[in-house]
Design an enzyme around this catalytic site. Structure first.
Site, PDB file in Angstrom:
ATOM      1  N   LYS B  80       1.345   1.811 -35.167  1.00  0.00           N
ATOM      2  CA  LYS B  80       1.357   2.770 -34.052  1.00  0.00           C
ATOM      3  C   LYS B  80       2.496   3.758 -34.289  1.00  0.00           C
ATOM      4  CE  LYS B  80       1.429   2.654 -28.929  1.00  0.00           C
ATOM      5  NZ  LYS B  80       1.504   1.761 -27.759  1.00  0.00           N
ATOM      6  N   SER B 155      -2.354   2.440 -24.395  1.00  0.00           N
ATOM      7  CA  SER B 155      -1.930   3.564 -25.203  1.00  0.00           C
ATOM      8  C   SER B 155      -2.185   3.382 -26.707  1.00  0.00           C
ATOM      9  CB  SER B 155      -0.439   3.842 -24.999  1.00  0.00           C
ATOM     10  OG  SER B 155       0.354   2.764 -25.452  1.00  0.00           O
ATOM     11  N   SER B 179      -1.049  -1.975 -23.061  1.00  0.00           N
ATOM     12  CA  SER B 179      -1.331  -1.020 -24.137  1.00  0.00           C
ATOM     13  C   SER B 179      -1.823  -1.646 -25.442  1.00  0.00           C
ATOM     14  CB  SER B 179      -0.097  -0.169 -24.438  1.00  0.00           C
ATOM     15  OG  SER B 179       0.028   0.843 -23.476  1.00  0.00           O
TER      16      SER B 179
END
Lengths: 93, 497
Positions: B80, B155, B179
């Site tokens: 990420k 997210s 997330s």
């Protein structure tokens, strides 16, 4: 939330907003504040606050010098630099 | 077809010299080149650096290094875009970081590399991890590999989509209110939020420090347990990291034997989560999962989490409050983009006004407000007290059950644009995942079936969430693994896989 002044709070947060943004964010934040106001229903008398789920206190390390980021690497991402320092606008005339 | 393998299948082939680390990486890149133009999971990737790591892994393998010594030797894993990877860009999918490159490796990246992984790629996310769809990314919206008109969740949407589309064997993301688990559910992969304090956050861009945890996305529970094993453990550079040994999660999975492997374990269904309005397909998948667990020998009982209804409100005070402090560092002074001003305050305000997107501005301003003089007690302190009650609810439930079973999300993946103009509706899509972070416990999402295809939508994956005791990952992985192995949902691959 009549006492929520978006212009003032954005200034505290150091975020410049356009008038359109102030209007839109102000309305949305008003709705969100309306929703989170439901916490007033909860009886919290005598309840201790939780800052961390597993608080560790006095986390220390031995007082020994260790390596750190070299000067040039620490400055590598600076938007403006000179003489090994970060450059900022003047604070005092 | 190497890119379709799980980590354990790939390491088996590498160990038997049936393929090389470089060929596994090539399979990922070849597939990525074909499908990521549609999925848009990756922000960037460094081909040269990745092949250099794969070559090194092949040299290790040739020299006789085993996967017992380096459990991820030769396995391509993506990150990420908020984890520091030395020499690589780090943007948090925000404009404000400009051309930032990380001067050091996050602890999890160090650990992945030490375990032999080939760490490559920057995965798209909601800006600064604030969002549930990747739509707040300043650069691109990632699309769901099961249906390109829908969001992948967020997210960590890029993390979930990259694994669901077999562009990476696994990925590492972060979970502040769901997330990891929410996008894992919506993309049909496994996602883990470890217990607060299990994984070091050194090198993770902080969002809400009392809630953030790093965790893996994987194609099955075995891989997820292996990755958690690799990245967990005490780190003196993160003062919230818990100084205790990491259990052997794979050994825990090996305890699952016989037709009723879960005999003696007890699962709770929270009556407050059986709310009206739960999507009927989600509800049906839950009912089927309960029956499956009973067939596996587990006892399923009702528990109560009385303060559940206040979790979202508590979260949307605490998380923005902490974010408003953490994101103060993005001020245009030491790194990232800058918009000049006549004085430092004007420089800060102009830089932040131009550099942050709307969701980040909303949360910083909300956080600043709830911490400001005169409002602190009414909002922030009260929320911290309600947080205590939420945590106590879970600890009380865990006196009678080993884990709590919930849907991961109230619905399957929604359409791009469906909720992006209504922040409050977007926030409420995380209703089942938020409490886990407030309570500091562990959670996992595993695939549990699909919606029925209709004329307007193909079948979409659904996720089952298990919430475990603090540091109860061993039992949580066992429960997830037994369910997965008995249902086989994890064998389903997205059309772009």
């Amino acid at each position: 939330m009549s006492d929520f002044n978006i212009h003032y709070v954005a200034k505290l947060a150091r975020i410049e907003l356009s008038p359109d943004e102030e209007t839109k964010l102000g309305t949305q934040l008003g709705n969100i504040l309306g929703y989170i106001a439901k916490l007033k229903e909860v009886d919290v008398t005598g309840v201790e606050p939780t800052a961390h789920a597993f608080p560790l206190v006095n986390v220390t390390r031995p007082d020994e010098a260790t390596g750190s980021l070299p000067h040039d690497e620490a400055l590598a991402n600076a938007p403006a630099k000179a003489g090994g320092l970060f450059v900022m606008p003047k604070i005092v005339e | 077809m190497l890119h379709r393998l799980t980590i354990s299948e790939l390491t088996g082939r590498l160990a038997r010299r049936e393929c090389t680390a470089q060929s596994a990486l090539r399979a990922c890149f070849d597939h990525l080149t074909q499908v990521d133009g549609q999925v848009r999971a990756f922000m960037s990737y460094d081909v040269t650096d990745a092949y250099a790591q794969a070559e090194a892994a092949d040299r290790d393998l040739a020299a006789g290094v085993t996967h017992a010594q380096k459990p991820l030797l030769g396995v391509p894993i993506a990150l990420k875009d908020l984890l520091a990877h030395r020499g690589q860009p780090l943007n948090c999918s925000s404009k404000i970081l400009g051309n930032y490159r990380s001067p050091y490796d996050a602890t999890v990246v160090e650990k992945l590399k030490a375990a032999g992984a080939v760490v490559f790629g920057r995965l798209n996310m909601d800006e600064f991890a604030m969002g549930s769809s990747t739509e707040t990314s300043a650069f691109q919206t990632t699309l769901n590999p099961w249906d390109l008109t829908r969001i992948p969740g967020g997210s960590s949407g890029g993390c979930a989509a990259s694994v669901a589309a077999n562009m990476a064997f696994a990925s590492i993301g972060s979970d502040t209110g769901g997330s990891i688990r929410q996008p894992a559910a919506l993309c049909g992969v496994v996602g883990v939020k470890p217990t607060y304090g299990l994984v070091s956050r050194y090198g993770l861009t902080a969002f809400a420090s009392s809630l953030d945890q790093i965790g893996p996305f994987a194609k099955d529970v075995h891989d997820a347990a292996l990755l958690t094993q690799v990245i967990a453990g005490h780190d003196p550079r993160d003062s919230t990291s818990i100084p205790q040994p990491v259990p052997d999660y794979l050994a825990a999975l090996a305890k699952n034997t016989g037709p009723q492997p879960l005999k003696g374990l007890k699962l709770g269904l929270a009556k407050e989560y059986m709310i009206g309005g739960l999507d009927h397909e989600v509800d049906a998948a839950m009912q089927a999962a309960v029956k499956q667990y009973q067939a596996l020998g587990a006892e399923v009982v009702e528990v109560s989490l009385p303060h559940s209804d206040y979790a979202a409100a508590t979260y949307y005070i605490i998380a923005p409050a902490e974010a408003s402090a953490n994101l103060a560092r993005f001020d245009g002074v030491r790194y990232g983009a800058r918009v000049d001003g006549r004085d430092p305050a004007e420089l800060n305000a102009k830089t932040r006004g131009a550099g942050f997107g709307a969701e980040v501005k909303r949360r910083i301003i909300l956080g600043t407000y709830v911490l400001s003089s005169g409002y602190y007690d009414a909002y922030y302190l009260r929320a911290q007290k309600v947080r205590t009650l939420i945590r106590q609810d879970f600890l009380k439930a865990f006196e009678t059950v080993d884990a709590i079973l919930t849907p991961t999300t109230p619905t399957a993946a929604f359409k791009v644009g469906e909720k992006s103009d209504d922040p409050l509706q977007m926030y409420l899509s995380d209703i089942f995942t938020i409490s886990c972070n407030l309570a500091g416990i562990c959670g996992i999402s595993v695939p549990c079936g699909f919606t029925k295809p209709t004329e307007t939508a193909p079948r979409l994956p659904l996720g089952l969430q298990l919430l475990g005791k603090p540091f109860g990952e061993e039992t949580m992985f066992r429960l997830a693994h037994a369910y997965e192995q008995s249902t086989g949902w994890h064998h389903e691959r997205s059309p772009l896989g």
